[in-house]
Scaffold this active site. Structure first.
Site, PDB file in Angstrom:
ATOM      1  N   ASP A  81       7.977  -6.335   9.498  1.00  0.00           N
ATOM      2  CA  ASP A  81       7.525  -6.132   8.114  1.00  0.00           C
ATOM      3  C   ASP A  81       8.057  -4.782   7.611  1.00  0.00           C
ATOM      4  OD1 ASP A  81       5.930  -6.623   5.812  1.00  0.00           O
ATOM      5  OD2 ASP A  81       4.265  -5.472   6.663  1.00  0.00           O
ATOM      6  N   HIS A  82       8.617  -4.758   6.417  1.00  0.00           N
ATOM      7  CA  HIS A  82       9.141  -3.518   5.805  1.00  0.00           C
ATOM      8  C   HIS A  82      10.115  -2.770   6.716  1.00  0.00           C
ATOM      9  CE1 HIS A  82       6.727  -3.672   2.159  1.00  0.00           C
ATOM     10  NE2 HIS A  82       5.702  -4.041   2.911  1.00  0.00           N
ATOM     11  N   ASP A 103      13.589  -3.911   3.826  1.00  0.00           N
ATOM     12  CA  ASP A 103      13.030  -3.397   2.575  1.00  0.00           C
ATOM     13  C   ASP A 103      13.919  -2.269   2.042  1.00  0.00           C
ATOM     14  OD1 ASP A 103      11.646  -2.318   0.503  1.00  0.00           O
ATOM     15  OD2 ASP A 103       9.811  -1.901   1.621  1.00  0.00           O
ATOM     16  N   GLY A 180      -2.515  -1.573   0.268  1.00  0.00           N
ATOM     17  CA  GLY A 180      -3.569  -0.648   0.676  1.00  0.00           C
ATOM     18  C   GLY A 180      -4.971  -1.017   0.239  1.00  0.00           C
ATOM     19  N   SER A 210      -4.187  -8.308   0.269  1.00  0.00           N
ATOM     20  CA  SER A 210      -5.617  -8.028   0.475  1.00  0.00           C
ATOM     21  C   SER A 210      -6.317  -7.819  -0.856  1.00  0.00           C
ATOM     22  CB  SER A 210      -5.790  -6.754   1.321  1.00  0.00           C
ATOM     23  OG  SER A 210      -5.332  -6.972   2.625  1.00  0.00           O
ATOM     24  N   ASN A 229       1.247 -11.641   2.341  1.00  0.00           N
ATOM     25  CA  ASN A 229       1.028 -10.629   3.383  1.00  0.00           C
ATOM     26  C   ASN A 229      -0.369 -10.028   3.291  1.00  0.00           C
ATOM     27  OD1 ASN A 229       3.648 -11.014   4.120  1.00  0.00           O
ATOM     28  ND2 ASN A 229       4.280  -8.883   3.848  1.00  0.00           N
TER      29      ASN A 229
END
Ligand code: G3H
Ligand code: ZN
Length: 283
Positions: A81-82, A103, A180, A210, A229
């Site tokens: 990821d990233h 990324d 975040g 999230s 994600n």
């Protein structure tokens, strides 16, 4: 069974559901994701950022997921990821990752295209799939607080050119979510998602999943998002559970007494997300 994101996401994309890209830096969280997927007969993507990958050790984290994939009869991929550079991507591929995100969203557009092209050449040679990124998914407090957040949204025409030049397998887009724990109100640009989907016709990836309102998430999935994600909600479930346990039992010194319940809390979150994303029973 071990898979890569290309196979997992193409099925999701054509059947209009999404697969969770869940971040795992350790054994407990990785197994919570996989066990929740197995219970719901859902494909899952176990992903790790560079820091998460280095926390566990790339080879060991990949080995845990690859071994579990032999045991559970659901499609499972291990995804970087990233990834911040060609070198990080190469490290993940050498360790046994089946999918990578490069990324380059912090780079000028041309440079992002160039590094992504190089990553695609390397990854595809190894049967590893690639997620690119155009536009930038911000953190809630972002650097240029005085500029407009939508200035960082994915430009559909740029995304189309990017796909044509790089031949990525999926694209991470910036359409209103942020990374975040401390987000303001999320308002997804659903029309932008549709436009990008119409121009590219490949699975789209929504970062910062999230706490995203459920109704908007369902609409985003209907409009072409095939991977969502989730990291922060898993971190909160895991650490809050441990914090509570240690507060109640200050003398505790047996790790599995608090790691076991923390894993179960992560499983509950993953279970809810699989239902929301519509991936249950799709394995
Ligand atoms: O790449 C990982 C994610 O975009 C996770 O975002 O921590 O806001 O769920 P989140
Ligand atoms: Zn992200």
């Amino acid at each position: 069974m071990l898979s890569n994101n290309k196979k997992i996401l193409e099925h999701a994309y054509y059947h209009r559901y999404a697969v969770g890209g869940f971040n795992a830096p350790n054994l407990e969280i990785a197994m919570a994701i996989i066990e929740a997927g197995a219970k719901q007969k859902s494909p899952v993507i176990v992903e790790s950022s560079k820091s998460e990958m280095h926390h566990a050790g790339a080879e060991l984290l990949a080995a845990i997921v690859r071994r579990a994939a032999e045991k559970y009869n659901i499609p499972i991929s291990i995804h970087l990821d990233h990834g911040d550079s060609y070198e990080t991507v190469r490290e993940a591929i050498e360790a046994g990752y089946t999918s990578v995100h490069i990324d380059g969203s912090g780079l000028p557009f041309e440079e992002n295209m160039n590094v992504t092209k190089k990553v695609v050449a390397l990854a595809h040679k190894h049967g590893v799939s690639v997620e690119g990124e155009v536009g930038k998914v911000l953190t809630p407090k972002f650097e240029g607080e005085d500029s407009n957040r939508s200035d960082f949204f994915t430009n559909p025409e740029e995304a189309q050119l990017f796909y044509k030049e790089t031949k990525i397998d999926s694209l991470a887009i910036s359409v209103g979510t942020s990374h975040g724990a401390y987000k303001g109100e999320t308002k997804l640009d659903l029309e932008r998602i549709s436009r990008i989907n119409h121009l590219l016709g490949i699975p789209l990836v929504l970062h910062g999943g999230s706490m995203c309102p459920e109704k908007q998430l369902r609409q985003a999935i209907f409009n072409g998002v095939a991977k969502v994600n989730i990291n922060t909600e898993l971190r909160l479930a895991f650490t809050n559970s441990i914090r509570e346990h240690l507060e109640k039992n200050p003398e505790e010194h047996v790790p599995y007494n608090f790691l076991g319940p923390a894993k179960e809390e992560v499983k509950k979150v993953v279970d809810e997300k699989l239902k929301l994303f519509g991936s249950c029973g799709k394995a």
